[in-house]
Scaffold this motif. Structure first.
Motif, PDB file in Angstrom:
ATOM      1  N   ARG A  94       0.729  -1.242  -0.032  1.00 12.76           N
ATOM      2  CA  ARG A  94       0.015   0.022   0.011  1.00 12.76           C
ATOM      3  C   ARG A  94       0.931   1.112   0.137  1.00 12.76           C
ATOM      4  N   PRO A  95       0.357   2.401  -0.571  1.00 10.73           N
ATOM      5  CA  PRO A  95       1.161   3.405  -0.485  1.00 10.73           C
ATOM      6  C   PRO A  95       1.722   3.847   0.736  1.00 10.73           C
ATOM      7  N   ILE A  96       2.830   4.440   1.096  1.00 12.25           N
ATOM      8  CA  ILE A  96       3.420   4.765   2.370  1.00 12.25           C
ATOM      9  C   ILE A  96       4.335   6.106   2.301  1.00 12.25           C
ATOM     10  N   SER A  97       4.237   7.041   3.153  1.00  6.39           N
ATOM     11  CA  SER A  97       5.035   8.136   3.241  1.00  6.39           C
ATOM     12  C   SER A  97       6.222   7.819   4.155  1.00  6.39           C
ATOM     13  N   VAL A  98       7.484   8.445   3.710  1.00  5.63           N
ATOM     14  CA  VAL A  98       8.622   8.415   4.721  1.00  5.63           C
ATOM     15  C   VAL A  98       9.082   9.682   4.594  1.00  5.63           C
ATOM     16  N   GLN A  99       9.244  10.243   5.961  1.00  4.29           N
ATOM     17  CA  GLN A  99       9.639  11.506   6.181  1.00  4.29           C
ATOM     18  C   GLN A  99      11.212  11.316   6.381  1.00  4.29           C
ATOM     19  N   VAL A 100      12.141  12.128   5.829  1.00  7.31           N
ATOM     20  CA  VAL A 100      13.512  12.222   5.887  1.00  7.31           C
ATOM     21  C   VAL A 100      13.882  13.702   5.967  1.00  7.31           C
ATOM     22  N   GLY A 101      14.293  14.151   7.301  1.00  9.03           N
ATOM     23  CA  GLY A 101      14.364  15.570   7.596  1.00  9.03           C
ATOM     24  C   GLY A 101      12.858  16.224   7.460  1.00  9.03           C
ATOM     25  N   ARG A 102      13.069  17.287   6.707  1.00  9.89           N
ATOM     26  CA  ARG A 102      11.669  18.009   6.325  1.00  9.89           C
ATOM     27  C   ARG A 102      11.234  17.655   4.882  1.00  9.89           C
ATOM     28  N   THR A 103      11.799  16.468   4.080  1.00  7.05           N
ATOM     29  CA  THR A 103      11.527  16.185   3.007  1.00  7.05           C
ATOM     30  C   THR A 103      10.612  14.752   3.011  1.00  7.05           C
ATOM     31  N   VAL A 104       9.564  14.587   2.488  1.00  7.08           N
ATOM     32  CA  VAL A 104       8.716  13.459   2.407  1.00  7.08           C
ATOM     33  C   VAL A 104       8.840  12.836   0.945  1.00  7.08           C
ATOM     34  N   LEU A 105       8.944  11.222   1.341  1.00  9.79           N
ATOM     35  CA  LEU A 105       9.128  10.725   0.076  1.00  9.79           C
ATOM     36  C   LEU A 105       8.063   9.788   0.216  1.00  9.79           C
ATOM     37  N   SER A 106       7.588   9.477  -1.078  1.00 12.09           N
ATOM     38  CA  SER A 106       6.153   8.385  -1.231  1.00 12.09           C
ATOM     39  C   SER A 106       6.364   7.465  -1.812  1.00 12.09           C
ATOM     40  N   PHE A 107       6.329   6.243  -1.323  1.00 14.96           N
ATOM     41  CA  PHE A 107       6.478   4.921  -1.954  1.00 14.96           C
ATOM     42  C   PHE A 107       4.981   4.403  -2.224  1.00 14.96           C
ATOM     43  N   THR A 108       5.043   4.116  -3.567  1.00 16.46           N
ATOM     44  CA  THR A 108       3.726   3.461  -3.878  1.00 16.46           C
ATOM     45  C   THR A 108       3.841   2.187  -4.908  1.00 16.46           C
TER      46      THR A 108
END
Length: 108
Positions: A94-108
């Motif tokens: 399922r789609p998930i968001s990863v926060q790295v510092g203030r940047t958000v990466l989305s895995f889908t």
């Protein structure tokens, strides 16, 4: 036309949604994690370089082991969160968001 090498699975597809500067091109990048982990951070020697002051030079790594992706924080100053929790196994079902510092990466 250009002949491109085949990327060995498993791989991660990254798409830049924000243009960092006039010199930076938007695009799609395919990175294999078959033979090594993917190092991400602000430093120039990372596999995935993210230009964000809140990201450490060597911020986190993504590993692929036993059919699953794992995210490991490298003792970064501002941390790494997966679905608002500390690093853990990433379930790509399922789609998930990863926060790295203030940047958000989305895995889908």
């Amino acid at each position: 036309l250009m002949d491109l090498p085949k990327t060995k699975p498993p791989y991660i597809v990254l798409e830049s949604l924000v243009r960092e500067s006039r010199d930076t091109l938007r695009g799609v990048h395919v990175m294999s994690v078959a033979d090594k982990s993917l190092q991400m951070g602000r430093g120039h020697d990372n596999d995935l370089r993210i230009a964000d002051a809140s990201i450490s030079r060597c911020h986190a790594k993504i590993h692929y082991l036993g059919g699953h992706f794992f995210l490991q924080d490298d003792r970064s100053k501002f941390g790494t969160l997966v679905a608002m929790r500390r690093p853990r196994r990433i379930e790509i079902a399922r789609p998930i968001s990863v926060q790295v510092g203030r940047t958000v990466l989305s895995f889908t």
